[in-house]
Design an enzyme around this catalytic site. Structure first.
Site, short mmCIF file in Angstrom:
data_model
loop_
_atom_site.label_atom_id
_atom_site.label_comp_id
_atom_site.label_asym_id
_atom_site.label_seq_id
_atom_site.Cartn_x
_atom_site.Cartn_y
_atom_site.Cartn_z
CG ASP A 99 -2.20 0.55 1.16
OD1 ASP A 99 -2.33 1.60 0.53
OD2 ASP A 99 -3.14 -0.05 1.71
CG ASP A 201 -4.70 5.87 0.86
OD1 ASP A 201 -5.49 4.99 1.23
OD2 ASP A 201 -4.69 7.04 1.32
CD GLU A 265 -9.24 4.43 -1.08
OE1 GLU A 265 -10.15 4.34 -0.26
OE2 GLU A 265 -8.26 5.18 -0.90
CG HIS A 326 -8.57 -0.90 5.28
ND1 HIS A 326 -8.43 -1.09 3.91
CD2 HIS A 326 -8.17 0.37 5.51
CE1 HIS A 326 -7.96 0.02 3.36
NE2 HIS A 326 -7.78 0.91 4.30
CG ASP A 327 -11.14 2.37 4.25
OD1 ASP A 327 -10.57 2.51 5.34
OD2 ASP A 327 -10.62 2.65 3.15
C1 NOJ Z 1 -8.12 5.44 2.22
C2 NOJ Z 1 -7.72 4.34 3.13
O1 NOJ Z 1 -8.24 3.12 2.67
C3 NOJ Z 1 -8.23 4.70 4.51
O2 NOJ Z 1 -8.10 3.65 5.42
C4 NOJ Z 1 -7.50 5.92 4.96
O3 NOJ Z 1 -8.02 6.34 6.21
C5 NOJ Z 1 -7.62 7.06 3.97
N1 NOJ Z 1 -7.47 6.63 2.61
C6 NOJ Z 1 -6.58 8.12 4.22
O4 NOJ Z 1 -5.32 7.64 3.86
#
Ligand code: NOJ
Length: 536
Positions: A99, A201, A265, A326-327
């Site tokens: 990542d 990211d 992402e 994870h989000d």
């Molecule tokens: C996306 C990531 O998946 C998330 O976990 C993170 O908090 C934010 N970007 C900021 O980096």
């Protein structure tokens, strides 16, 4: 397609390193723990592993706030451990995807310390600094993705710095050529060590409007997340110039032999914008499908996203499907109401659509969300918005067995950094003994995909159906049918053999024309005909 490409034809697995396997008994997962548990991934049949951030970080956002892009977070391991992990995974034909967080650094990154030290510092322009408005308010109306203003006043120099996430995550200035060159160097540092790809990211976000114009207000048609923030992120996301940056990274990745992979992402809510990040097959290799992740688990909605994705992504490009990360809440909870039958349908969908599949750790056993009491919260979003939002319930320790500590830590079970879920009810060891388990279904679907070319590269074609039924054809010889409804349903025109059913009692059943499905049941059917030669 004549040749297999690991990132395109395979199934990948996201590990949240703090939560997967703890080798030293401190209650936090680590790289050695991952090395020790690689056999699980080899047995499952995955081709790539995406590690959520392992770089040095003060953990304001659990690794998504990096203080050194070429160092490893001490609690997780060392560079030598990364090398060993790449080698050990390689022996099992598994690639490692790291990542990378280019939009922002940690406030503790030495670059930011320099940048904030004075307006004349050579690194001042590495971040986004701006004067307040005449009344002393922030330079513009942008709001942080995590709520509140996206600007914080730095008393020492009297200017505001931009942070699209927490104030501990200052945004880099991607208009600055030195920043771009530095990230080329960082990508190469890891590629040279054998890293096979990066998950980028917030890839859509890194470039901001040069004039820092105010964002317009939302309209009724906007996504609920934008409604919450009250503005359309027109000027702080998806700027046209972001594509130049992604093309530049792709050129770096493509300069290696074999070429390395970039999965982004692309946190956007509409498919055409997501598809734009493939460029003319010269930007991201894969753009995560956030519209699917945010869709209700209903056939028309899911099918709509899939059909639109198939129509929108450029020729030669490849979709990517994931049911969780994870989000967001884990899919058995978010999509399945913790009903195992629904979770099995969701897993079957993810692994049988045309496109690369990414599993999130625990998906293979149908791990549900774990309740995390307020006093145990660690996620900055949860700490701010509990109980309305928060990501800790999807980040709790992997559930390996029913023994002390669920097998997460070696040695005496330490109290983990996030509470354990119900590992007695749901764990790898028990499910490995059960041929009807979610784990067995997952492994068998991965194996089927590996063995059947149509499931890897065959076209996707919707089969007309109504009610809860969603059925599609893959290539010449495969039909997948999911009944995502409470009433029984029948799919017609299917002559063949059920290769895998979510109800394993149906494996091997013959279908002659019509195939009846119970509520929340799915099947992969191998149609009659001459066997096609396998590609490999
Ligand atoms: C996306 C990531 O998946 C998330 O976990 C993170 O908090 C934010 N970007 C900021 O980096």
């Amino acid at each position: 397609m004549a040749e297999r490409v690991w990132w395109r034809d395979g199934v990948h697995y996201q590990i949240y390193p703090r939560s997967w396997a703890d080798s030293d008994g401190d209650g936090v997962g680590d790289l050695r723990g991952i090395i020790d548990r690689l056999d699980h991934l080899g047995w499952l049949g995955v081709d790539g592993v995406w590690l959520s951030p392992i770089m040095v970080s003060p953990d304001a956002d659990w690794g998504y706030d990096v203080a050194d892009y070429t160092g490893v977070q001490p609690g997780l391991g060392t560079l030598a451990d990364v090398d060993e992990l790449i080698a050990a995974a390689g022996r099992r034909d598994i690639k490692i995807i790291l990542d990378i967080v280019p939009n922002h650094t940690s406030i503790e990154h030495p670059w930011f310390a320099e940048s904030r030290s004075s307006p004349d510092n050579p690194k001042r322009d590495w971040y986004v600094w701006a004067d307040s408005k005449a009344d002393g308010s922030p330079p513009n109306n942008w709001v942080s993705s995590f709520g509140g203003p996206a600007w914080t006043l730095d008393d020492a120099t009297g200017q505001y710095y931009l942070h699209n996430f927490t104030p501990g995550q200052p945004d880099l200035n991607w208009w600055n050529e030195e920043v771009r060159a530095e990230f080329d160097r960082i990508l190469r540092f890891w590629f040279d060590r054998g890293v096979a790809g990066f998950r980028i990211d917030v890839a859509h976000m890194v470039v901001k409007d040069k004039e820092l114009r105010d964002n317009p207000p939302v309209t009724d048609a906007d996504h609920w997340m934008d409604q919450l923030r009250g503005q359309r992120p027109v000027y702080n996301q998806c700027r046209p110039e972001v594509h130049d940056v992604i093309r530049r990274w792709r050129a770096v990745a493509d300069s290696y032999d074999p070429a390395r992979m970039l999965v982004g992402e692309t946190f956007v809510f509409d498919v055409p914008t997501m598809a734009s990040f493939y460029g003319a097959d010269d930007e991201l290799n894969l753009a995560f499908n956030i519209p699917l992740l945010h869709t209700k688990f209903e056939p028309a909605a899911l099918r709509g996203v899939v059909e639109e994705t198939e129509a929108e992504i450029p020729p030669g490009c490849w979709p990517v499907w994931t049911a969780g990360n994870h989000d967001v809440p884990r899919f058995p909870t978010r999509w399945g109401d913790n009903d195992p039958a629904r979770a099995r349908c969701a897993l079957m969908m993810t692994l049988t659509l045309r496109g690369t599949a990414f599993l999130y750790y625990g998906d293979e056993i149908g791990m549900p969300d774990t309740d995390v009491p307020r006093e145990r919260l660690r996620d900055p979003v949860g700490l701010r918005f509990h109980p309305l939002a928060g990501r800790d319930p999807a980040r709790t320790p992997m559930q390996w067995d029913a023994g002390p500590g669920g097998g997460f830590s070696t040695g005496p079970a330490a109290e983990p950094w996030l509470p354990f879920g119900d590992f007695a009810a749901c764990n790898v060891a028990d499910q490995r003994r059960d041929p009807n388990s979610m784990l067995a279904l997952c492994r068998d679907l991965i194996g089927l995909r590996d063995a059947v070319p149509d499931l890897r590269d065959g076209t996707y074609e919707t089969i007309a159906a109504d009610g809860g039924l969603w059925a599609w054809r893959r290539g010449e010889r495969v039909v997948v049918a999911l009944n995502l409804g409470d009433a029984p349903a029948t799919v017609g025109g299917v002559d063949g053999i059920v290769r895998i059913g979510t109800d394993r009692a149906r494996d091997g059943e013959r279908a002659d024309g019509a195939l009846a499905l119970g509520p929340w049941e799915g099947v992969v059917v191998w149609l009659d005909g001459e066997p096609r030669p396998a590609l490999m």
